[in-house]
Design a protein around this motif. Structure first.
Motif, PDB file in Angstrom:
ATOM      1  N   ARG A  32       0.859  -1.187   0.000  1.00  0.00           N
ATOM      2  CA  ARG A  32       0.000   0.000   0.000  1.00  0.00           C
ATOM      3  C   ARG A  32       0.892   1.233   0.000  1.00  0.00           C
ATOM      4  N   GLN A  35       0.745   7.310  -2.422  1.00  0.00           N
ATOM      5  CA  GLN A  35       0.197   7.921  -3.636  1.00  0.00           C
ATOM      6  C   GLN A  35      -0.683   6.905  -4.352  1.00  0.00           C
ATOM      7  N   PRO A  36      -1.832   7.327  -4.852  1.00  0.00           N
ATOM      8  CA  PRO A  36      -2.746   6.388  -5.518  1.00  0.00           C
ATOM      9  C   PRO A  36      -2.261   6.000  -6.906  1.00  0.00           C
ATOM     10  N   ILE A  37      -2.893   4.997  -7.481  1.00  0.00           N
ATOM     11  CA  ILE A  37      -2.596   4.574  -8.849  1.00  0.00           C
ATOM     12  C   ILE A  37      -2.894   5.727  -9.812  1.00  0.00           C
ATOM     13  N   ASP A  39      -1.126   8.500 -10.033  1.00  0.00           N
ATOM     14  CA  ASP A  39      -0.621   9.769  -9.532  1.00  0.00           C
ATOM     15  C   ASP A  39       0.606  10.200 -10.347  1.00  0.00           C
ATOM     16  N   MET A 157       1.455   0.712 -10.786  1.00  0.00           N
ATOM     17  CA  MET A 157       0.933   1.884 -10.094  1.00  0.00           C
ATOM     18  C   MET A 157       0.698   3.044 -11.058  1.00  0.00           C
ATOM     19  N   GLU A 183      -7.210   1.355  -4.460  1.00  0.00           N
ATOM     20  CA  GLU A 183      -6.904   2.688  -5.000  1.00  0.00           C
ATOM     21  C   GLU A 183      -5.416   2.980  -4.974  1.00  0.00           C
ATOM     22  N   ALA A 184      -4.717   2.480  -3.956  1.00  0.00           N
ATOM     23  CA  ALA A 184      -3.273   2.722  -3.841  1.00  0.00           C
ATOM     24  C   ALA A 184      -2.556   1.441  -3.441  1.00  0.00           C
ATOM     25  N   GLN A 185      -3.031   0.291  -3.927  1.00  0.00           N
ATOM     26  CA  GLN A 185      -2.499  -0.998  -3.494  1.00  0.00           C
ATOM     27  C   GLN A 185      -2.255  -1.915  -4.688  1.00  0.00           C
TER      28      GLN A 185
END
Length: 344
Positions: A32, A35-37, A39, A157, A183-185
């Motif tokens: 995790r 920063q989200p995918i 970004d 990512m 979302e960010a994993q």
């Protein structure tokens, strides 16, 4: 999601936080990020982080200067001829360039400062990926042979698409899949090499690296727990369950309390399984049976929560249909009254 299930990053006492958390998900390791995918942090850069502002300023200034020069030599004479305007003196192009080039270079520098921060964050996250996967799988991923796995995690990512990677280290060869799981994993899973009895199959298994994911006394229970956790995530998303939702306490009980109880029992069973003795073995078997009971309670709770979400969806749908039917019935009545009144 239970925050206690995530391992913190491994950093020096005075070092920055990479923002990367990890946890085991069956045979896989889930990462995790801060920063989200998608970004901007995950975008690739050609130059080193520290030189990005300089290169951006040079590029922006050079492109602008070239555009001004071409405009002065070709575009301006063409425009004056076509529009029958008096010829512009040469110093006009120099004046425009003297103003436009510094402005473009300054804008490029400022944009480069932002990109430099992104590159620094990406470099820090890369270090966190190496540490997290190294701890999770029990392998050293600091060498050049493991670079493909780290790069593919960054690609996943950046794009949000599933990736595959080959890793070659001193402990052997491994293949991994990298799949976005939030979302960010991302979920990094080793691809198990099958042994079909052939020479090639035996050779493949012989050179496969260990990933710390060998079968344990809780492996089967852990696999079932993972499926239940994924099911709860889907129920939460489908029912849009947040802190204000009526089903939120039940979801928290399952995702936090039951999961914590499971992990505590599993950790104790794994610890005792390494010790010799008949009494220890019986205790381990009892703990594994307790894990099955916890999983059954979680399954029953997930069934009830799913029914609540489905019933709420049906009620909302029925209420919406009644509202639409009443709304259009009133519109029809008003139209009929208006038509009858006009006819009379």
């Amino acid at each position: 999601m239970d925050e206690r299930s995530w391992h913190p990053p491994r950093t020096a006492a005075t070092g920055p936080d990479s923002g990367v958390r990890w946890r085991r998900r069956g045979r896989a390791v889930e990462l995790r990020f801060a920063q989200p995918i998608g970004d901007p942090v995950w975008r690739q850069s050609v130059h080193g982080a520290e030189s990005i502002p300089t290169w951006n300023a040079i590029t922006a200034g050079g492109v602008t200067g070239g555009a001004v020069a071409l405009g002065s030599v070709y575009a301006a004479p063409w425009a004056t001829t076509m529009l029958a305007l008096p010829a512009l003196p040469a110093w006009v192009g120099l004046a425009v360039g003297a103003v436009a080039v510094p402005l473009a270079a300054g804008a490029g520098w400022l944009g480069g400062l932002r990109q430099r921060e992104h590159a620094r964050a990406r470099r820090l996250a890369t270090t966190g990926i190496v540490d997290a996967l190294g701890e999770g799988f029990g392998i050293d991923l600091g060498g050049a042979g493991a670079r493909a796995l780290i790069d593919r995690v960054a690609v996943a990512m950046r794009t949000g698409e599933r990736q595959r990677a080959h890793v070659l280290t001193g402990r052997g060869h491994g293949r991994f899949t990298i799949e976005p799981s939030g979302e960010a994993q991302v979920l990094v899973a080793p691809i198990e090499v099958g042994d079909d009895g052939s020479l090639l199959g035996r050779l493949s298994r012989a050179v496969s690296m260990p990933t710390g994911a060998e079968a344990t006394v809780t492996a089967e229970a852990e696999s079932r727990r993972l499926l239940l956790e994924q099911r709860l995530d889907r129920i939460r998303a489908a029912g849009r369950i947040d802190a204000r939702h009526a089903s939120h306490p039940r979801l928290v009980t399952l995702q936090v309390d039951r999961m914590t109880e499971f992990r505590r029992l599993a950790a104790r069973a794994e610890h005792l399984a390494k010790l010799p003795g008949e009494e220890v073995r019986e205790t381990v078997e009892k703990l594994v049976a307790d894990l099955d009971e916890v999983l059954e309670l979680m399954r029953v709770g997930a069934d009830a929560l799913e029914r609540e979400v489905l019933d709420a969806s049906v009620r909302d749908s029925d209420a919406h249909l009644v509202f639409l039917r009443d709304k259009y019935a009133e519109a029809d009545d008003a139209h009929r009254r208006e038509r009858d009144g006009g006819a009379s």
